[in-house]
Design an enzyme around this catalytic site. Sequence first.
Site, PDB file in Angstrom:
ATOM      1  N   ASP A 382       0.924  -1.412  -0.108  1.00 35.57           N
ATOM      2  CA  ASP A 382       0.285  -0.033  -0.115  1.00 35.57           C
ATOM      3  C   ASP A 382       0.654   1.041  -0.306  1.00 35.57           C
ATOM      4  O   ASP A 382       2.125   1.577   0.740  1.00 35.57           O
ATOM      5  CB  ASP A 382      -0.981   0.100   1.777  1.00 35.57           C
ATOM      6  CG  ASP A 382      -2.221   1.343   0.951  1.00 35.57           C
ATOM      7  OD1 ASP A 382      -2.512   0.870   0.415  1.00 35.57           O
ATOM      8  OD2 ASP A 382      -1.724   2.411   1.987  1.00 35.57           O
ATOM      9  N   GLU A 425      -4.750   2.380  -4.365  1.00 38.16           N
ATOM     10  CA  GLU A 425      -3.713   2.184  -4.268  1.00 38.16           C
ATOM     11  C   GLU A 425      -2.836   1.106  -3.635  1.00 38.16           C
ATOM     12  O   GLU A 425      -1.435   0.529  -3.477  1.00 38.16           O
ATOM     13  CB  GLU A 425      -3.152   3.866  -3.007  1.00 38.16           C
ATOM     14  CG  GLU A 425      -3.675   3.106  -1.875  1.00 38.16           C
ATOM     15  CD  GLU A 425      -4.322   3.838  -1.331  1.00 38.16           C
ATOM     16  OE1 GLU A 425      -4.999   4.637  -1.044  1.00 38.16           O
ATOM     17  OE2 GLU A 425      -5.156   4.366  -2.492  1.00 38.16           O
TER      18      GLU A 425
END
Length: 513
Positions: A382, A425
């Site tokens: 992440d 993301e």
Amino acid sequence: MEWKTVTSTERDIESHIRIKERVACDHLFNVQALYDIRLKDIVIFTVVYILLARFSQSFAIAPSHVSPIWIPSGVLFALALKYGVRVWPGVFVGVLFNNIWTYSSSTALIDSLIAGVFNGIGDVFSIIGSAALIYHLTKTNNPLHRKLHFAIFVAVGVILGPLISALFGVLGLSVFDFIGYKDLINMFFTWWVGDAVGVLVFTPLLISWFNPEQIHHNHSALVFFIIALPASLATAAIFDLIIMPIELMFLSTIMLPMLLVTMVHYGQRILFTIQLIVLAIAVTATSQNLGPFAVGDSNLSLIQLQWFVAIFSCSIFGLAVVTYENQNAKEVIFEKMKELEKLYRTDNLTGVANRHLITEFINREFSRMARTNLHFGVILIDLDNFKLVNDKFGHNVGDQVLIQMCEAIQLQIRTNDLLGRWGGEEFIVICDNIDRDGLMHVAEKIRIMIENSTFEQYLSLTISLGITLADQNDTINTLTKRADDGLYTSKRNGKNCSTYVDGSHSDLSTTTK
């Protein structure tokens, strides 16, 4: 290091097909090509013409020595389409030499030489001029693709070109009394049709072998043998070369539609090669006064044979166009299927695997692990503080950052590993056949590389990672849940770190910079 964006666009399939059809051969038919002619070209094309001419002459009709099937016209026409104006000196010299060989005597050498010049000029215009005109009209040197190209090929290459050759050739022979006026018309049509038949038979055959088939088929050689054998036997029986039982003749007739469908499916090479075999048998039988065209008058027999070959060849050419369109349609379908599969299995923005492909890959890894007891690992990634990037620089910059990050990660993993977009993301790396130490090493290599890289707008970013190793009792949900727990722990521990979680959650190992 700085990662630069490499953008790509999806090609349009129809445009791709048109571009592939248009052969980049403008240089073959321009003035500059005249300066590129080499002595080797002249020798090769001259020898080819002479050898084929002498073979064709064995079918010539006395006393004018005109062959009903002029092989050089078809072969040199195909070579002209492929090599352009480089062919013309070989055609001219070959015609001249063959003319002297055929008509010269101790008292007619000069006459046969001048008549050969007429014939050579006619063949250069016929072969080179027709090839250039076909390319000008179709923008391709392969006229086997479309119905319009077929019509142009017939009009220019089969009708107009041989007509010019016959006019020049017969004019030269008649002026120097090699033929009488009473034979003029008959010889003109025999010459014209003979050249036309040569183009119809041999030009498509060579073009099909010069250019690869659109779709490769397995066992093509076996299929060719299966088709060629009954076609050859049936033709030989029809032309009285062999005697076949009536049952086999009936079976061959029944098989004909199936053979035609098979030839259309397997491409133009098989189609035109079978055509050559059938016509070779027909010509051989007729030359031996056998078959349906053996009517006693050899001149009439050969003329009937010419028309048979012409009609049969036109029919095969029509099938060849259908064959190409059939393969073209299949190619478009295959391209569309690939495009749809790519959309279904990859992330539209980054080009890495999406959830569908990730799920398939993990399921395959579970199956492999059950068979081999070799484990695989998962790394959940992440981007830290990615929302700030979108808020400050906009989503376009954010998208470029994600693309560049995926390009960077791909360089750090093995070819048998998989990088996919888990969502937003978040990204996932699935490492095949790996242990805990190896998995943590890969994760740290990715983390350090991202930390030391510069992205869009010269941004420096970090990532947090959750790591876990699959075991026999795992499912996709339990496996990814552990990795997500590790990722959450990395975030709580200040980000820019990796956390390993084992199957019991009893071991959480965090590595920071």
